[in-house]
Design a protein around this motif. Structure first.
Motif, PDB file in Angstrom:
ATOM      1  N   LYS A 427       0.981  -1.251   0.090  1.00 14.30           N
ATOM      2  CA  LYS A 427       0.092  -0.011   0.074  1.00 14.30           C
ATOM      3  C   LYS A 427       0.887   1.284   0.032  1.00 14.30           C
ATOM      4  N   HIS A 428       2.008   1.279   0.803  1.00 16.50           N
ATOM      5  CA  HIS A 428       2.648   2.538   0.938  1.00 16.50           C
ATOM      6  C   HIS A 428       3.769   2.675  -0.006  1.00 16.50           C
ATOM      7  N   ILE A 429       4.438   1.451  -0.620  1.00 15.34           N
ATOM      8  CA  ILE A 429       5.397   1.620  -1.536  1.00 15.34           C
ATOM      9  C   ILE A 429       5.015   0.869  -2.888  1.00 15.34           C
ATOM     10  N   PRO A 430       4.230   1.349  -3.702  1.00 17.31           N
ATOM     11  CA  PRO A 430       4.078   0.686  -4.769  1.00 17.31           C
ATOM     12  C   PRO A 430       5.044   0.214  -5.729  1.00 17.31           C
ATOM     13  N   ASP A 431       6.176   0.873  -5.797  1.00 20.06           N
ATOM     14  CA  ASP A 431       7.471   0.735  -6.325  1.00 20.06           C
ATOM     15  C   ASP A 431       7.964  -0.745  -6.361  1.00 20.06           C
ATOM     16  N   ALA A 432       7.719  -1.198  -5.009  1.00 23.88           N
ATOM     17  CA  ALA A 432       8.391  -2.627  -4.614  1.00 23.88           C
ATOM     18  C   ALA A 432       7.311  -3.555  -4.750  1.00 23.88           C
ATOM     19  N   SER A 433       6.472  -3.437  -5.705  1.00 23.90           N
ATOM     20  CA  SER A 433       5.251  -4.663  -5.797  1.00 23.90           C
ATOM     21  C   SER A 433       5.683  -5.753  -6.094  1.00 23.90           C
ATOM     22  N   SER A 434       6.628  -5.560  -7.236  1.00 21.22           N
ATOM     23  CA  SER A 434       7.065  -6.957  -7.717  1.00 21.22           C
ATOM     24  C   SER A 434       8.016  -7.827  -6.690  1.00 21.22           C
ATOM     25  N   TYR A 435       8.753  -7.142  -5.764  1.00 20.54           N
ATOM     26  CA  TYR A 435       9.370  -7.890  -4.745  1.00 20.54           C
ATOM     27  C   TYR A 435       8.287  -8.368  -3.662  1.00 20.54           C
ATOM     28  N   SER A 436       7.437  -7.423  -3.170  1.00 20.62           N
ATOM     29  CA  SER A 436       6.310  -7.809  -2.325  1.00 20.62           C
ATOM     30  C   SER A 436       5.438  -8.995  -2.731  1.00 20.62           C
ATOM     31  N   LEU A 437       5.101  -9.251  -3.994  1.00 21.72           N
ATOM     32  CA  LEU A 437       4.615 -10.266  -4.674  1.00 21.72           C
ATOM     33  C   LEU A 437       5.361 -11.564  -4.516  1.00 21.72           C
ATOM     34  N   SER A 438       6.448 -11.586  -4.985  1.00 15.70           N
ATOM     35  CA  SER A 438       7.206 -12.857  -4.854  1.00 15.70           C
ATOM     36  C   SER A 438       7.420 -13.321  -3.315  1.00 15.70           C
ATOM     37  N   THR A 439       7.845 -12.679  -2.587  1.00 17.68           N
ATOM     38  CA  THR A 439       8.228 -12.623  -1.207  1.00 17.68           C
ATOM     39  C   THR A 439       6.841 -13.263  -0.508  1.00 17.68           C
ATOM     40  N   ALA A 440       5.825 -12.362  -0.691  1.00 19.59           N
ATOM     41  CA  ALA A 440       4.562 -12.962   0.099  1.00 19.59           C
ATOM     42  C   ALA A 440       4.157 -14.363  -0.716  1.00 19.59           C
ATOM     43  N   THR A 441       4.452 -14.769  -1.855  1.00 18.76           N
ATOM     44  CA  THR A 441       3.871 -15.816  -2.405  1.00 18.76           C
ATOM     45  C   THR A 441       4.764 -16.924  -1.931  1.00 18.76           C
ATOM     46  N   VAL A 442       5.947 -17.001  -1.626  1.00 21.77           N
ATOM     47  CA  VAL A 442       6.655 -17.879  -1.200  1.00 21.77           C
ATOM     48  C   VAL A 442       6.497 -18.181   0.345  1.00 21.77           C
ATOM     49  N   ILE A 443       6.053 -17.176   1.026  1.00 24.42           N
ATOM     50  CA  ILE A 443       5.908 -17.383   2.573  1.00 24.42           C
ATOM     51  C   ILE A 443       4.473 -18.230   2.476  1.00 24.42           C
ATOM     52  N   ALA A 444       3.427 -17.787   1.739  1.00 24.46           N
ATOM     53  CA  ALA A 444       2.159 -18.428   1.546  1.00 24.46           C
ATOM     54  C   ALA A 444       2.426 -19.830   1.464  1.00 24.46           C
ATOM     55  N   ARG A 445       3.233 -20.228   0.407  1.00 24.11           N
ATOM     56  CA  ARG A 445       3.326 -21.692   0.002  1.00 24.11           C
ATOM     57  C   ARG A 445       4.234 -22.311   1.175  1.00 24.11           C
ATOM     58  N   SER A 446       5.139 -21.562   1.925  1.00 25.07           N
ATOM     59  CA  SER A 446       5.643 -22.337   3.237  1.00 25.07           C
ATOM     60  C   SER A 446       4.596 -22.560   4.347  1.00 25.07           C
TER      61      SER A 446
END
Length: 737
Positions: A427-446
């Protein structure tokens, strides 16, 4: 006149020698000089600092010895006061005729200077002290000369500007240092001071012997203790390579013992081998400090823990986090083991997972430093999560490690708490959305892996009970507590608990069917974890309850466990679909898209009989498959997704069961095979076609095509095409998906 001046200038230009740096070998010598000049500067600076210390000590010590010599050298000459006493004694004897003075020395001997003989202790004491003073002054003179030689050596090696001249002069003079044993001479100078000090203490003992034997014995004892300690600090570094002590005698003893092959060290095979005779102590220390070993890994771990403990500020942690992705992606397995151990620390000040999550929470402002820190932290968390896969239960595992066969909640260092911070970052740093998406995805898979492992373990315990009728150990403890009234479990009637589980499972199923539901939000996994805990509670309540009621509830519990596994499969399938959607329709690809997709695909069991994906999910997969492959059809020389990610996407067709979706996917893949330029993608597409054919009902399944060219002489020949080039071209959203 002008013509004459031009002729003179031409003649001068012809006589001018070529440029000094036109020699092509200049670059070769430049590489040599870069290293040689550093080594020369380091060596001469070390000599200079050592000689400065020797000069200071030699000056102070020589002054002290001189003061003692001034007092002791008098014992080497006759004392006039003794002669006066003898004469007065003779006069008194003559005047008083006292018979008790018969032992007075003769006057002739007292007046004869040649008859004086100093005592042995005085002579020995002065010999020792004068020798000590001589060695001290010799050491001071040698230190002065070494400083002069060092300056001359440095000046000679940098006196020329042309690189090859400087290099050759430096090599010539350095070999001269080796030939004339300059390093050995520098090592000998401190030995002169040490010997001088020893001689001084020995002379001091003899000097005090006639004065006061008690003080003499005390000084002698101190001298013996000092000599023993000196011998110890000389020998200890030879057998303990990490010992910081040493003396000039250490290198002498080292060479003697190495030549006799009495010094051994551990080799890479776990045995011992003698140290080569030409190997220095510094080289062996370097081997022991850098070679791969258990002790080295332990030292590395303690060093990094100390760094994290005494660096509580976020800037230092950010710098440490910036190197984690390279460490995880590298080939140094010791460094990877170090990161894994830091994740498992109990101390919050050194626990890497806790501190990185706290560092991520500080990135809530849209500023330059916050963006940089956010990207660095998310990359580190992504790398550590990818590294923290469960250790497989292989026969090569050491039995004493006793690693759990599944991922526990305690093993997860990034969970729903981290996902909440990532939602704030998006929400606060849209420029980091690509990093946020990948990181959140692998955490969710864990998190899904953890729940899947737990439910399988719970199901295994139930099947084991049905066969053996023996409660597992942890349930036996709960039974004992319940019989003693110490059970703190929130018990209820099993039927009511089953009804509650059914309601939560139905709510979870409806939540997964919502089109805009995100599977990387923390709330989804909080609900899944709550449902699992209720399943675990009812298993415990039934097993520790009335033994006669267990069979009646066992089948229902197993059915709920199977339903929960189906929910986990659907959640994993939706998670990978959501990531593919962002990768296809986002402005840029996510961080590490292929590795992230592979991580999602790793535990997605598409061959399981429990998998039954909703029609909406299957339609989404067909739409994304068409978006990815149809774009390749229209532009065969460009790709939107990496080649490996296309293969994984084609492998997802195993999850298609609806005939209409299977038929659409088959047409899309078949069209792709006609324009595919990558051999690996073509093989994956053909395999996907085979899977799709088997997924169709038998009445509409096409017959197997007869390959009339299977035995042709050119049947194994394949045309080689150029690989496609990865480009980042955004795909407009497809309508109606």
């Amino acid at each position: 006149m002008r013509f004459y001046m031009l002729c003179v200038d031409n003649a001068r230009s012809n006589l001018t020698p070529p440029r000094r740096y036109d020699d092509p070998s200049t670059k070769i010598w430049s590489f040599y000089l870069e290293q040689a000049e550093k080594e020369n500067a380091r060596m001469t600076e070390s000599w200079k600092s050592d000689m400065d210390a020797i000069l200071i000590f030699a000056g102070l010590f020589s002054a002290s010895v001189t003061a003692f010599i001034i007092e002791s050298y008098r014992d080497l000459m006759p004392d006039n006061s003794d002669t006066t006493v003898i004469l007065l004694a003779h006069i008194y004897h003559e005047l008083s005729n006292n018979a008790t003075l018969t032992t007075i020395p003769s006057v002739a001997n007292a007046l004869d200077a040649n008859s004086f003989v100093p005592s042995t202790s005085s002579l020995t004491c002065n010999i020792l002290w004068f020798s000590s003073l001589s060695l001290s002054l010799t050491a001071a003179l040698s230190a002065t000369l070494v400083q002069q030689w060092s300056r001359d050596y440095l000046q000679a090696t940098v006196d020329r500007e042309i690189p090859y001249q400087r290099a050759r002069i430096s090599t010539y003079l350095y070999e001269g240092l080796t030939k004339f044993h300059m390093k050995s001479l520098v090592t000998t100078i401190p030995m002169l001071l040490h010997a001088s000090l020893l001689l001084f203490f020995a002379g001091l003992v003899l000097f005090l012997q006639p004065v006061n034997p008690g003080i003499s014995y005390l000084v002698c004892g101190l001298l013996l203790i000092t000599a023993i300690l000196y011998i110890l600090i000389s020998i200890l570094p030879i057998f303990y390579f990490d010992c910081p002590y040493g003396s000039p005698l250490t290198k002498i003893w080292w060479r003697i013992l190495c030549s006799l092959q009495l010094i051994v060290r551990e080799n890479s095979q776990g045995g011992t081998s003698p140290v080569p005779s030409d190997c220095s102590l510094a080289k062996v220390r370097e081997w022991e400090a850098t070679n791969i070993s258990y002790d080295r890994d332990e030292r590395d771990f303690r060093a990094v823990c100390w760094t994290l403990e005494y660096s509580p500020d976020d800037s230092t942690l950010e710098l440490f986090a910036s190197i984690i992705p390279d460490v995880v992606a590298g080939i140094d397995y010791s460094a990877k083991l170090l990161c894994r151990r830091l994740l498992d620390r109990d101390d919050p000040s050194m626990r890497l997972g806790f501190r990185l999550t706290q560092l991520l929470s500080s990135c809530t402002t849209d500023s330059t430093w916050a963006k940089r820190r956010c990207v660095t932290t998310l990359s580190a968390i992504w790398s550590l999560t990818m590294m923290s896969l469960p250790i497989p239960n292989t026969p090569y595992r050491q039995p004493q490690l006793s690693v759990e066969p599944f991922v526990t909640r305690e093993m997860l260092r990034f969970d729903e708490h981290t996902l909440r911070f990532i939602e704030l970052i998006q929400k606060h740093i849209p420029d980091a959305s690509s990093y946020s998406l990948s990181t959140a995805t692998v955490i969710a898979r864990s998190l899904l892996d953890m729940l899947s492992d737990h439910i399988l373990h719970l199901e295994t315990e139930l099947f084991s009970y049905t066969r053996t009728k023996t409660l597992p150990e942890r349930y036996q403890k709960l039974v004992l507590r319940a019989r003693h009234g110490q059970n703190t479990l929130r018990q209820g009637h099993p039927r009511m608990m089953l009804d509650r589980i059914d309601k939560e499972a139905w709510d979870m199923q409806q939540m997964l069917n919502v089109e805009q539901r995100s599977m990387i939000s923390a709330s989804a996994y909080v609900s899944l974890d709550s449902l699992f805990r209720h399943l675990q509670d009812i298993v415990v309540v039934v097993l520790i309850g009335d033994q006669e009621e267990i069979p009646s509830y066992m089948e229902e519990i197993l059915n709920r466990l199977n339903d929960f596994q189906t929910l986990l499969q659907q959640a994993g399938f939706l998670l990978i679909l959501e990531f593919i959607e962002h990768s296809l329709r986002g402005p840029t690809l996510s961080h590490e898209p292929f590795n992230t997709t592979r991580r999602l695909y790793l535990r997605l069991n598409l061959d399981s009989p429990l998998q039954s994906f909703s029609l909406r999910s299957q339609n989404r997969l067909v739409c994304y498959l068409e978006d990815a492959l149809d774009y390749h059809n229209s532009r065969p020389n460009t790709v939107r997704l990496p080649e490996g990610m296309i293969n994984l996407l084609l492998g997802l067709v195993k999850g298609l069961t609806d005939p209409e979706c299977v038929s659409k996917a088959k047409g899309i893949v078949l069209a792709y095979t006609k324009v595919c330029v990558s051999m690996s993608n073509l093989e994956a597409a053909r395999e996907a076609l085979g899977i799709l054919d088997m997924a169709l009902p038998e009445d509409i399944r096409p017959p197997e095509a007869l390959d009339i060219f299977s035995e042709h002489v050119y049947s194994n020949t394949k045309l080689v095409r150029s690989d496609s080039v990865d480009t980042m071209v955004s795909i407009p959203p497809r309508q109606g998906c």
